[in-house]
Design an enzyme around this catalytic site. Sequence first.
Site, PDB file in Angstrom:
ATOM      1  CE  LYS A 210      -3.826  -2.363   2.136  1.00 13.91           C
ATOM      2  NZ  LYS A 210      -4.441  -2.882   3.350  1.00 13.91           N
TER       3      LYS A 210
ATOM      4  CD  GLN B 165      -3.664  -4.630   6.499  1.00 13.30           C
ATOM      5  OE1 GLN B 165      -3.510  -3.652   5.767  1.00 13.30           O
ATOM      6  NE2 GLN B 165      -4.223  -5.750   6.081  1.00 13.30           N
TER       7      GLN B 165
ATOM      8  CG  ASP C 109     -10.405  -0.941   4.650  1.00 17.62           C
ATOM      9  OD1 ASP C 109     -10.183  -1.243   3.461  1.00 17.62           O
ATOM     10  OD2 ASP C 109      -9.876  -1.510   5.625  1.00 17.62           O
TER      11      ASP C 109
END
Length: 294
Positions: A54, A98, A121
């Site tokens: 990322k 994460q 997200d």
Amino acid sequence: MTARIIDGKVIASDLRARVADEVARVKREYDLIPGLAVVLVGSDPASQVYVRSKHKQTQAAGMASFEFVLPTDVAQSELLALIGKLNRDPAVHGILVQLPLPKSLHTEAIINAIDPAKDVDGLHPNNAGRLAGGFAALSPCTPLGCIILTRSVHPSLEGMNAIVIGRSNLVGRPLVQLLLNQNATVTIAHSRSRDLPKLCARADLVYAAAGKPQMVRDDWIKPGATVIDVGINRLPEKDGKTRLVGDVAFSEALDVAGAITPVPGGVGQMTVACLLVNTLRAACAIRGLPTPAV
Ligand code: NAD
């Protein structure tokens, strides 16, 4: 018949290039540099690989990348304080924590603490609810990638029969909503569904997201169907190494499907590219700019 292979690598690289062009444009026209903050708790090797990728891809697209690595035993209050700081930071437009988090942390509370405008997200209940209501929302990246891959084969999904196998908040549920937005007719299947092979065999579009290695066999697939394999499973090999396989028995499916994504090289490639799209969109929305055309 041998299915056409949907090349996630090429499609993702093309998408990243378009994002980079738009990033350069908003920088030039509005002095806006989209910024993504990624928070990693602990030292899970798979998560470390994702976070590194990322970081690299965010920078390559011309965006600002901020990385925070916290110890496994970090206090919930400390993580919440970091999220609060990132929510207030004008250089940060996207925040990604994460997952999975260590068991000592309350995942739902952490996700709920992220400013929905920066929730790249797409897991905050505001965004999940907006998506379910058919309103504009930041949507989870993997399902977004699945839609882009499908549309590389079928520019319009209107009226097509789709089946989504799996109902997680990360993949299955948001994918159903995105398919409905595309006017597909959607069946959602899960671990309690009865006669899954039969349900599956009716579908023009098959999305396998159960996390069960090679579960979808050739006789589950309608001839000519498009198969999008979300699964990422590691199978042990004789030499002690592991091999990545999806939720679809790929070599069998090749003979029946019209088009299929490989694992690796399919959906997985799209997830980070779509994260860049979401970060760019979030940055523009926060600044009150029109939604960028990517
Ligand atoms: P999850 O474990 O949270 O959810 C799995 C879902 O599948 C559940 O809703 C369950 O009801 C359903 N399921 C389980 N067994 C089933 C069965 N036998 N028949 C029908 N349905 C069944 O998993 P997830 O986070 O949604 O991920 C699914 C898969 O996708 C995993 O393999 C994961 O590694 C992969 N994944 C890939 C990406 C990517 O970028 N390619 C991103 C996220 C997840």
